[in-house]
Design an enzyme around this catalytic site. Structure first.
Site, PDB file in Angstrom:
ATOM      1  N   SER A 122     -23.244  -2.331  -7.073  1.00  7.25           N
ATOM      2  CA  SER A 122     -23.493  -3.495  -6.233  1.00  7.25           C
ATOM      3  C   SER A 122     -23.995  -4.620  -7.127  1.00  7.25           C
ATOM      4  O   SER A 122     -24.719  -4.378  -8.095  1.00  7.25           O
ATOM      5  CB  SER A 122     -24.547  -3.139  -5.184  1.00  7.25           C
ATOM      6  OG  SER A 122     -25.249  -4.301  -4.777  1.00  7.25           O
ATOM      7  N   SER A 138      15.226 -15.062   0.558  1.00  7.98           N
ATOM      8  CA  SER A 138      14.452 -13.830   0.418  1.00  7.98           C
ATOM      9  C   SER A 138      14.319 -13.414  -1.046  1.00  7.98           C
ATOM     10  O   SER A 138      13.712 -12.388  -1.341  1.00  7.98           O
ATOM     11  CB  SER A 138      15.122 -12.708   1.207  1.00  7.98           C
ATOM     12  OG  SER A 138      16.478 -12.588   0.840  1.00  7.98           O
ATOM     13  N   GLU A 169     -13.170   4.293   0.377  1.00  5.93           N
ATOM     14  CA  GLU A 169     -13.338   3.234   1.391  1.00  5.93           C
ATOM     15  C   GLU A 169     -12.095   2.349   1.451  1.00  5.93           C
ATOM     16  O   GLU A 169     -11.616   1.978   2.519  1.00  5.93           O
ATOM     17  CB  GLU A 169     -14.573   2.385   1.088  1.00  5.93           C
ATOM     18  CG  GLU A 169     -15.876   3.107   1.410  1.00  5.93           C
ATOM     19  CD  GLU A 169     -17.111   2.309   0.985  1.00  5.93           C
ATOM     20  OE1 GLU A 169     -16.986   1.109   0.716  1.00  5.93           O
ATOM     21  OE2 GLU A 169     -18.187   2.916   0.928  1.00  5.93           O
ATOM     22  N   HIS A 216     -18.087  17.315  16.694  1.00  2.00           N
ATOM     23  CA  HIS A 216     -18.917  16.171  17.126  1.00  2.00           C
ATOM     24  C   HIS A 216     -19.876  15.717  16.029  1.00  2.00           C
ATOM     25  O   HIS A 216     -20.939  15.173  16.313  1.00  2.00           O
ATOM     26  CB  HIS A 216     -19.715  16.512  18.390  1.00  2.00           C
ATOM     27  CG  HIS A 216     -18.908  17.203  19.439  1.00  2.00           C
ATOM     28  ND1 HIS A 216     -18.170  16.512  20.389  1.00  2.00           N
ATOM     29  CD2 HIS A 216     -18.687  18.526  19.671  1.00  2.00           C
ATOM     30  CE1 HIS A 216     -17.550  17.387  21.169  1.00  2.00           C
ATOM     31  NE2 HIS A 216     -17.834  18.606  20.750  1.00  2.00           N
ATOM     32  N   LYS A 226     -27.249   1.153  -6.515  1.00  2.86           N
ATOM     33  CA  LYS A 226     -26.047   1.558  -5.771  1.00  2.86           C
ATOM     34  C   LYS A 226     -24.915   2.095  -6.647  1.00  2.86           C
ATOM     35  O   LYS A 226     -24.653   1.587  -7.731  1.00  2.86           O
ATOM     36  CB  LYS A 226     -25.502   0.371  -4.952  1.00  2.86           C
ATOM     37  CG  LYS A 226     -26.369  -0.081  -3.807  1.00  2.86           C
ATOM     38  CD  LYS A 226     -26.649   0.995  -2.769  1.00  2.86           C
ATOM     39  CE  LYS A 226     -25.473   1.264  -1.880  1.00  2.86           C
ATOM     40  NZ  LYS A 226     -25.167   0.143  -1.000  1.00  2.86           N
TER      41      LYS A 226
HETATM   42  N1  ARG Z   1      19.189 -11.248   2.579  1.00  2.00           N
HETATM   43  C1  ARG Z   1      19.859 -10.656   3.686  1.00  2.00           C
HETATM   44  C2  ARG Z   1      19.011  -9.519   4.287  1.00  2.00           C
HETATM   45  O1  ARG Z   1      18.109  -9.109   3.696  1.00  2.00           O
HETATM   46  C3  ARG Z   1      21.158 -10.104   3.255  1.00  2.00           C
HETATM   47  C4  ARG Z   1      22.177 -10.038   4.309  1.00  2.00           C
HETATM   48  C5  ARG Z   1      22.525 -11.406   4.747  1.00  2.00           C
HETATM   49  N2  ARG Z   1      23.636 -11.436   5.613  1.00  2.00           N
HETATM   50  C6  ARG Z   1      23.988 -12.512   6.321  1.00  2.00           C
HETATM   51  N3  ARG Z   1      25.016 -12.392   7.076  1.00  2.00           N
HETATM   52  N4  ARG Z   1      23.315 -13.632   6.269  1.00  2.00           N
HETATM   53  O2  ARG Z   1      19.233  -9.056   5.353  1.00  2.00           O
END
Ligand code: ARG
Length: 466
Positions: A283, A29, A296, A162, A289
């Site tokens: 445009s 992540s 929008e 309306h 335009k």
């Molecule tokens: N990157 C993980 C999350 O966002 C952190 C926690 C991960 N914990 C684990 N037991 N794998 O949730």
């Protein structure tokens, strides 16, 4: 993003075979959660200080950890930090960097802590900070609406139901309707912040810790008003983010309605307002335009925020206690919701004061479409007719005006009397637009004097102390 062997990974101890190449990046992540780095580091500094305070690590080690973490923060700020996908997330990247920087002492930081309580703490710190920015931005926008409402308190426009001309209203009154919508949104965010600002740290992976931690120390250092009461709940639930997302959706729904009105009013057909050139685009094909792209886009962006609400609530449903990796999927919807809100608030905050209000066009539009027919019916009621009968009489008069292709005020008194003998010269007064507007003189009404009072009250509600 360098190669990291299993032995280097914080959890590598029980693994014999190195991670599959796909599995190396699939659960990672760090691409998005590096955004939490500053909160993660603040949380770690507070955790280290608490560990030292209660004697779980010694003060010298704590000082080294804190200095190390501060150096990492400086590296991140300077864009020099190297994020590694193999180290999965922001937490393991920072911990690994700390150990590389200060050696074995860095390995003590994770005592009495899990990434599960760590990430839940980070995201709550992030969200409370963003809520504060959202509330500040909303307040600026609400002030801009009050200023415009006050300036245009006596500017008449057709009020619609309306999308048909209904009754005359003050343009300022319409701006204050927007204000009320946003006032409720603001309150919802402020209320939701209370449930966001609860500290999970100390919950560990799920069951707490066997170390003698003092959670009140970390809570005080990190500015949390409350400490999560249950360790399982603390690491697992993301209802606070769902709640935030629901409030965000309501705000975007309001923004979308406001956008729709601005787009309509800015059209040649209405011409009630003109958006400044700075807020429009052209445009590529049609040279004439000038498009209201900003409202929008705000209207369009409501969709992604509603979508994030559905993502988050779906992500949470069916998860058994306590933490599951599903929760990692909370970050991108939260980040995108926050970014979208901040952008849309800014768009409106800058656009509102730049609006050119075309009072003449709005008055002309109000003069068409029998906007004061109800006033005439009310007048007949005051002469003793039951409202239903008065309604029918005026309906017949409207029909006559339609046949003649004129407005009610263009009918002669003799014609009015054909519809009911109680009609007098006074009908021309009650049919007058300003008379109609001024007559709605009660709390919540559209009379310009009431709108001005409502502006004052609105300002007081925003700044109760002044
Ligand atoms: N990157 C993980 C999350 O966002 C952190 C926690 C991960 N914990 C684990 N037991 N794998 O949730």
């Amino acid at each position: 993003m360098g190669d990291i062997s299993n032995s280097e990974k914080p959890w590598g101890g029980r693994f014999n075979v190195s991670t599959d190449a796909f599995v190396e990046q699939f659960p990672a992540s760090v691409r998005f959660d590096q955004r939490l780095a500053a909160h993660d580091i603040k949380g770690s500094v507070a955790h280290a200080k608490m560990l030292a305070e209660v004697g779980i690590i010694d003060h010298d080690d704590c000082t080294k950890i804190v200095i190390g973490l501060e150096a990492i923060q400086a590296e991140i700020d300077g864009g020099k930090f190297e994020w590694s996908v193999a180290l999965e997330d922001v937490h393991m990247n920072i911990e690994h960097a700390l150990i590389e920087r200060i050696g074995d002492i860095g390995k003590k930081l994770h005592t009495a802590r899990s990434r599960n309580d760590q990430v839940a703490t980070d995201i709550r710190m992030f969200l409370r900070e963003q809520i504060d920015a959202i509330v500040d931005g909303l307040e600026d926008l609400m002030h801009a609406l009050i200023d415009l409402a006050e300036r245009e308190a006596a500017t008449v426009m057709p009020g619609y139901t309306h999308l048909q001309t209904a009754q005359p209203i003050s343009f300022g009154h319409h701006m204050l309707a927007w204000f009320e919508m946003l006032a409720r949104d603001r309150e919802r965010f402020i209320d939701c912040r209370k449930r966001v600002n609860v500290m999970p740290l100390g919950a560990g992976a799920l069951a707490g810790t066997s170390f003698p931690i003092d959670r009140s120390i970390t809570a005080a250092l990190l500015g949390f008003d409350e400490i999560a009461e249950n360790s399982l709940d603390a690491v697992s639930d993301r209802d606070f983010a769902i709640e935030f997302s629901a409030h965000a959706s309501l705000l975007m729904m309001h923004f979308s309605r406001m956008s729709e009105e601005l787009v309509l009013w800015n059209s040649q057909q209405f011409s009630f307002v003109q958006m400044g050139d700075a807020f429009c685009t052209g445009s590529s094909m049609m040279p004439q335009k000038k498009n209201p792209d900003v409202p929008e886009l705000v209207r369009g962006k409501s969709g992604r925020v509603f979508g994030h609400l559905v993502s988050l609530i779906t992500l949470m449903k069916s998860q058994p206690l306590a933490y599951n990796k599903d929760n990692q999927e909370d970050k991108e919807p939260i980040f995108d919701t926050v970014d979208t809100l901040i952008d849309c608030i800014k768009a409106f905050r800058d656009l509102i004061p730049s609006l050119n209000v075309n009072a003449k066009a709005m008055r002309e539009a109000t003069e068409k479409g029998f906007a004061t027919a109800t006033d005439l019916a009310d007048h007949l009621v005051r002469s003793g007719l039951p409202f239903r009968d008065a309604h029918a009489v005026v309906g017949a008069a409207v029909n006559r005006a339609i046949e003649r292709d004129c407005e009610l005020k263009d009918l002669s008194l003799a014609e009015f009397k054909e519809f009911h003998p109680a009609m007098t010269d006074e009908v021309y007064t009650v049919l007058d637009i300003d008379h109609s507007l001024n007559a709605r003189d009660h709390l919540g009404g559209t009379a310009p004097a009431r709108v001005r009072t409502a502006c004052k009250r609105a300002r007081e509600r925003l700044n109760p102390s002044t």
